[in-house]
Each structure stands twice: as C-alpha cells, then as structure tokens.
Scaffold this active site. Sequence first.
Site, PDB file in Angstrom:
ATOM      1  N   LYS A 184     -10.328   6.716   1.749  1.00 21.33           N
ATOM      2  CA  LYS A 184     -10.586   5.324   1.331  1.00 21.33           C
ATOM      3  C   LYS A 184     -12.072   4.965   1.402  1.00 21.33           C
ATOM      4  O   LYS A 184     -12.497   4.005   0.780  1.00 21.33           O
ATOM      5  CB  LYS A 184      -9.720   4.364   2.139  1.00 21.33           C
ATOM      6  N   CYS A 231       0.814  -1.223   0.000  1.00 22.55           N
ATOM      7  CA  CYS A 231       0.000   0.000   0.000  1.00 22.55           C
ATOM      8  C   CYS A 231       0.845   1.270   0.000  1.00 22.55           C
ATOM      9  O   CYS A 231       0.317   2.371  -0.130  1.00 22.55           O
ATOM     10  CB  CYS A 231      -0.922  -0.006   1.211  1.00 22.55           C
ATOM     11  N   HIS A 291      -3.415   7.776   5.703  1.00 25.87           N
ATOM     12  CA  HIS A 291      -3.527   6.451   5.087  1.00 25.87           C
ATOM     13  C   HIS A 291      -4.934   5.928   5.375  1.00 25.87           C
ATOM     14  O   HIS A 291      -5.561   5.344   4.510  1.00 25.87           O
ATOM     15  CB  HIS A 291      -2.445   5.523   5.647  1.00 25.87           C
ATOM     16  N   HIS A 307      -9.840   1.069  -0.808  1.00 29.07           N
ATOM     17  CA  HIS A 307      -8.388   0.992  -0.617  1.00 29.07           C
ATOM     18  C   HIS A 307      -7.786   0.476  -1.919  1.00 29.07           C
ATOM     19  O   HIS A 307      -7.901  -0.700  -2.255  1.00 29.07           O
ATOM     20  CB  HIS A 307      -8.040   0.051   0.540  1.00 29.07           C
ATOM     21  N   PHE A 322       1.631  -3.068   4.270  1.00 29.52           N
ATOM     22  CA  PHE A 322       2.081  -4.378   4.730  1.00 29.52           C
ATOM     23  C   PHE A 322       3.558  -4.506   4.337  1.00 29.52           C
ATOM     24  O   PHE A 322       3.970  -4.074   3.268  1.00 29.52           O
ATOM     25  CB  PHE A 322       1.268  -5.490   4.065  1.00 29.52           C
ATOM     26  N   GLU A 373      -2.008   5.221  13.322  1.00 30.87           N
ATOM     27  CA  GLU A 373      -1.720   6.454  12.577  1.00 30.87           C
ATOM     28  C   GLU A 373      -2.066   7.681  13.418  1.00 30.87           C
ATOM     29  O   GLU A 373      -1.337   8.675  13.401  1.00 30.87           O
ATOM     30  CB  GLU A 373      -2.504   6.469  11.254  1.00 30.87           C
TER      31      GLU A 373
END
Lengths: 422, 85
Positions: free
Chosen positions: A345, A176, A313, A350, A409, A324
């Site tokens: 998102k 991502c 994010h 996403h 990830f 976050e």
Amino acid sequence: MSHQSPETSTLTRRRVVVTGMGIASALGIDEETVWQNLLAGRTGIGPLRSLDASEFKVGIGAEVPEGLVEEKLKTLRRRPMDRALDLAIVAAQDALVQSGLISGEPPYEEQDAAVIMGTGVGSAQNHYAAFTSLFEKGPRGLRPTSLPRCMFNAISAGLTLQYKLTGANYMVVSACTSAANAIGTAYRMIRDGYADTVVTGGSDAFFDRFAFGVWNNIGALSRIADPQKACRPFAIDREGTVLGEGAGVLVLESAEKATERGARIRGEILGYGESSDATHLTSPSPIGQARAMRMALKEANLRPDEIGLINTHGTGTKGNDSCESQSIRDVFGDSTDAVPVVANKSYFGHTLGASGALESISALLSIERGEAPPNLNLENPDPECRLNLVGSKPVSIKRAPAMKNSFGFGGGNGVLILGPGD
Amino acid sequence: MSDQSKEETIIAQLRGILEESSTSEYDWDSFGPQTTIESLGLDSLTILDLLYDIEEVIGIHLEAKEVLNVTTLREITALLIENGA
C-alpha cells in the site's frame, strides 16, 4: 457448520488457474512498468491532482498518471463514463488480451465468461454528480441515466457489455476485502464447476469530495504531508494509510480449459478462506483474521512453512498492522520468521475494494519472477510487528505459494493462497 | 432567424451536448444534420439523457415517444423548431 470443508465436499474440485492479469494503478497501467516501479521502490503516491486539496486534512493520494486511462479508452472507442468503471475497463482489456480470450481492439465476439468484481464505493463519481445535481436542482435535476450509472453493478455490467461476456455478472461489496472476496467467489465458481472462465478482481475510485471527505474524517489517513514518506506499513512511526485509485483484473479459468486452449498459465488459486470478526465495525480482530488464514491454508492443503511469501493487508494504520502481525504469528507459529512479508500500500496507496486484486497480482508476479519488492519507509520496524519484513531492497524468494491477506471495515476477512504457474 | 440558421444553431448546441456527454468515441468533424443516432452510439437509454440535456441547454422539452423513430439529428432539429426553438 456452514462452511463445507474440502474433505466433506461432494463436488468434483477442479484446479483454478490464472491466465491473464491487468492493472490500472498509480504505478502504471501495464504490468512491466508496475513491476519495475515495485522493484525500484518508487511509490505512486503524490500530491492530489483531481481534487482541491486545500479543502481536506490530507492532500495526497495515489492517482493513475494523468491521461493514461483516457488514452487507453480511446483505443477501445470509449470515453470516460465513471472512474471506477473506466479503470476496470482498462485493466480488464490487458487481462483478457493476455489470456488470449480477446485480441486487440473491439468489436469482440461473445463468449461464455462470468464477471465477478469487487468494489468499496462503486460508481462514486456518478453518485457524487447525481447528488450534486439533486441538491442544486431538486429531483428533476437527476439525469435519466443516473440510475444505471449509479448502480454498483455498473462496473461488472459495463465489463460484460464492453467485452461481450455472457456469463453471470455481479459485484461483491465488502469494503477493503471486496476484491479478495470477489476472487474467492470466482475461484469457487470454477472449482465447483459452475463456470469455466471468470473475469474477476476489483476497482475503486474515490477522489471526489464525498468519498475522499469521509475518509479524511474517520482519522485513518496519514497526516504526513510528504507523499514519499506518508504510508509506512509496519513501521513504528506509521501514522495511517493513504488512499489510491485503481483496478486489478484477473482472468481465472479451469486448468482443463486453459490447457485445452494452450493458454499461458500465470499462476493458480490454491485456496481461499473467509470469515467475519463480529467484534467491531472498524477495529480488526486477530481471531477472525487467523480463522480466514487457517481456512485458506487448509483448503490449499498446505502447512504454514510451505508458504514462501505473505503479501499483507498492511495498511499502515496503527490498528491494522499490529493486529495482522499478531494473527500471522498465531497461524504461522515457529515458521513466521522464515516467511518474507511485504506490504504494497506504500506503492499503490490503499485502493480499498481493488487492493486485494492489485496486491494478488503483485504476489503472483513475485512468485513468477522470484523476487519480493522492498517495503517502503520501514527504517524502524515496530517491535509489535514481529515479522520477517522485507527491507529497503528486493529479496529473492523461493518458487512457492504465497498468502494474500485482505481485511476490511465491517470485520470481513478474505485470504487467498496463490500458487506458481507454468 | 431562418429555419436553416436555426438548424445550424441547434446542431452546434447538440454537438456541444454530445461532445460533453458521449461515452463513445466519434469523429466530431463529420458531425452535422445528417449524423445518425446510431452512429453516435445512442440507444433507447442514452437518448433519454440527450433529451434531458436538450431541455437544460435549449429549453425545449421533447417526449421520449416523439423521438422514438427518429434516425438523424436533422429530424430532432425539426422537432425542436416545431416546438418553438
């Protein structure tokens, strides 16, 4: 220390500006439509069209409205080849036309521009087709062009072929974080004089049984069936993220070249920071995230209180949004409460390796137009996420730099500082 | 079956294959034996896919070197008939 800080750099640091932005997303494939959908709080998430949802735990996603990509490809004298490449081709065309580097339909003349794109799963559609054929027919079932169709750099290579771009081309693959890392790499190439123009961003498409299936089974997707309500970043009742396909493409240029060409400057890349958590393959760390944010701010020579917007994010997963929020508060300290915070998102889904690009474009549009879009489904903000989250209506923002966070990830963190244009 | 009707059958099969797999836009109404490889946007790489599809659909294996200098579909059709189509 491996990172060369701005103070110790011996290279001439050039300003890097944005002269073109292109979008292929569930909110639309043209900037104005996308922006109006963002302002109106209309999500692109809906029931899955391109997969039989009954096979999966989750039956929703953010897909580009039917037929838009195919129609646009026709004007470019192309037919679909691989969804991620097709999305990138569509987004890049708008970005390049807007920048003035190409005009209208092909053929195009060769020009010296590099292509650095991000992706999470690459040419997933072609991979799935090749593996299906392999399992059904054995090795002889693999088409001769399976190799070039399946290589991850089919996306960047395809862009060079379509638009006759003769600079470097390669992909950045970091889940991502891919697009933020790609834009950061492109920024550094121009900043340090290795390129004058770079076409960059990210593209991802994963509505096939394998790519969507593995996401279903890792437990990160929202199980809320209502597409309008499924993605709820920073809400106390968030249950996970929702996947979306898409591509975002930016044309970056040295300020010198853009000015010389008389190009419209839509924004600027002021700083970039990156780091790795080195703690867990999928669980984020506030320490690693904060390190990337601080690095980006330092490079932009900005204090936290000079940031006018944070585009997070913000995946809508329990783990990401709490982490976050903590890392933002660590970095921004007392100024945290003054900075409006958005998560996109719940609109685009996403889009994995494209998210950093699509959401950077959203942030640049916010700076340009002085408004931040609403956060969807945030009726009950999570008290653990103590941020100045934009509510259900757009808010006015000052004309100031924005921070764009992307985390992935693999523990990678990429943070961009985006500035106003002309 | 006469060679002409064989040619027509093969051309129809080739159209089916190429309509399905082509990544370039093409005016399919003008598709016929006179159609050139170049106009279809096929290159040294994508023609390998065409040979693969021909083997799948028509059941005739052509070597890449056999079609190296071919310029029209008529020549490919002739090669297929020669090989037993």
